[in-house]
Design an enzyme around this catalytic site. Structure first.
Site, PDB file in Angstrom:
ATOM      1  N   SER A 113       0.825  -1.203   0.000  1.00 32.19           N
ATOM      2  CA  SER A 113       0.000   0.000   0.000  1.00 32.19           C
ATOM      3  C   SER A 113       0.869   1.267   0.000  1.00 32.19           C
ATOM      4  O   SER A 113       1.630   1.478  -0.940  1.00 32.19           O
ATOM      5  CB  SER A 113      -0.958  -0.036   1.197  1.00 32.19           C
ATOM      6  OG  SER A 113      -1.963   0.933   1.067  1.00 32.19           O
ATOM      7  N   ASP A 234      -9.741  -3.890  -5.789  1.00 34.39           N
ATOM      8  CA  ASP A 234      -9.238  -3.153  -4.626  1.00 34.39           C
ATOM      9  C   ASP A 234      -9.944  -1.799  -4.539  1.00 34.39           C
ATOM     10  O   ASP A 234      -9.818  -0.970  -5.438  1.00 34.39           O
ATOM     11  CB  ASP A 234      -7.725  -2.957  -4.781  1.00 34.39           C
ATOM     12  CG  ASP A 234      -7.073  -2.292  -3.579  1.00 34.39           C
ATOM     13  OD1 ASP A 234      -7.782  -1.701  -2.757  1.00 34.39           O
ATOM     14  OD2 ASP A 234      -5.840  -2.385  -3.471  1.00 34.39           O
ATOM     15  N   HIS A 264      -7.919  -5.150  -0.906  1.00 37.50           N
ATOM     16  CA  HIS A 264      -6.664  -4.420  -0.736  1.00 37.50           C
ATOM     17  C   HIS A 264      -5.547  -5.228  -0.072  1.00 37.50           C
ATOM     18  O   HIS A 264      -4.406  -5.203  -0.537  1.00 37.50           O
ATOM     19  CB  HIS A 264      -6.937  -3.161   0.091  1.00 37.50           C
ATOM     20  CG  HIS A 264      -5.760  -2.263   0.237  1.00 37.50           C
ATOM     21  ND1 HIS A 264      -5.070  -1.743  -0.844  1.00 37.50           N
ATOM     22  CD2 HIS A 264      -5.118  -1.778   1.337  1.00 37.50           C
ATOM     23  CE1 HIS A 264      -4.092  -0.976  -0.426  1.00 37.50           C
ATOM     24  NE2 HIS A 264      -4.086  -0.986   0.895  1.00 37.50           N
TER      25      HIS A 264
END
Length: 291
Positions: A113, A234, A264
């Site tokens: 991320s 996502d 995610h």
């Protein structure tokens, strides 16, 4: 199943910040590869124990730390959400790579991320970029999905706020249901007292601008072996931005793995065992290990 060893320690940076660190080591302390890992926005490294225990069992040593502004580090320094910006974050990566490098053993850089966007940024500009044996970026934050993407006037206000009050923190809402299809993982995320939604406004805008810059053709300089993985649905970070960067990256050894219909946190989906193993296999293939 092989037994792994973990080590936790606090270190103090040259500018006086106390950083919480953790290492997952193979039982025989003879790794075939080492990894420096950068976690995502608002979270902390102890959310990855189930991931890196498997890495260590496969002979891969992993070193990570709660980044500035997050987890135990942010809690102890009383500065939740204040990272110091990507220049400082890249300096911390440089220190980690240099201090954790083992002579003659390939070293990889990995991030999820926000950490995924950070390691991609580091791989283009970081001081140790040419000494990295490979980069893994999982669900990197290069852009927001269209449904939650900031409007032009919101970005303009963010840029203005960055100049006037750079360390003012705002709260970003990450929908817990967007991290995984597994309700148990969603509940754990919601109930984790170390998770935070705070981020300094200047750091938010830097992430958004660098995410675009790194996808500009003239800027892309990713020549290391590269693995990018992203869930196609996502709702937190943008799948198409990852695909765009991957297609532009000049690396001659690169792989893009789309995980159909996943969210995610790939490592916390129902398919997590397969996904974690895919990262391990990619590393082992590049170090020639038969583990």
């Amino acid at each position: 199943m092989a037994v792994t060893k973990t080590e936790e320690a606090w270190i103090t940076t040259t500018d006086g910040k106390e950083i919480f660190t953790k290492k997952w080591k193979p039982a025989n302390d003879s790794p075939v590869a080492t990894v420096v890992f950068c976690h995502g926005f608002g979270e902390h490294i102890n959310r990855y124990c189930h991931v890196f225990e498997k890495f260590a069992e496969a002979g891969i040593e992993v070193y990570s730390y709660d980044q500035r502004g997050f987890g135990e580090t942010g809690k102890k320094n009383h500065d939740l959400g204040v990272t110091g910006g990507w220049r400082v974050s890249c300096s911390d990566i440089t220190d980690a790579l240099r201090k954790q490098r083992r002579s003659g053993i390939p070293q990889f850089l990995m991030g999820h991320s926000m950490g995924g966007g950070l390691v991609l940024h580091y791989a283009t500009l970081g001081e140790e970029r040419n000494n990295i044996s490979g980069v893994i970026a999982c669900s990197p934050w290069l852009d927001q999905p269209p449904a939650i993407r900031a409007k032009w006037y919101q970005r303009w206000m963010g840029d203005l706020g960055s100049m006037v009050m750079p360390n003012m923190t705002i709260t970003l809402h990450v929908d817990p249901k967007g991290i995984s299809h597994d309700p148990a993982e969603v509940k754990k995320y919601e109930n984790d007292p170390l998770n935070t939604g705070k981020l300094a406004i200047s750091q938010l805008m830097e992430i958004l601008h660098c995410g675009q810059k790194i996808r500009d053709t003239d800027y892309v300089n990713l020549t290391q072996p590269l693995l990018m993985a992203h869930g196609t649905t996502d709702p937190v970070t943008c799948f198409s931005a990852s695909k765009e960067l991957f297609e532009k990256a000049p690396s001659t050894d690169k792989m893009f793995k789309p995980w159909d219909e996943l969210y995610h946190e790939l490592h916390n989906e129902y398919q997590k065992d397969e996904i974690i193993q895919s990262y391990i296999d990619w590393i082992l293939k590049r170090v020639g290990s038969k583990n």
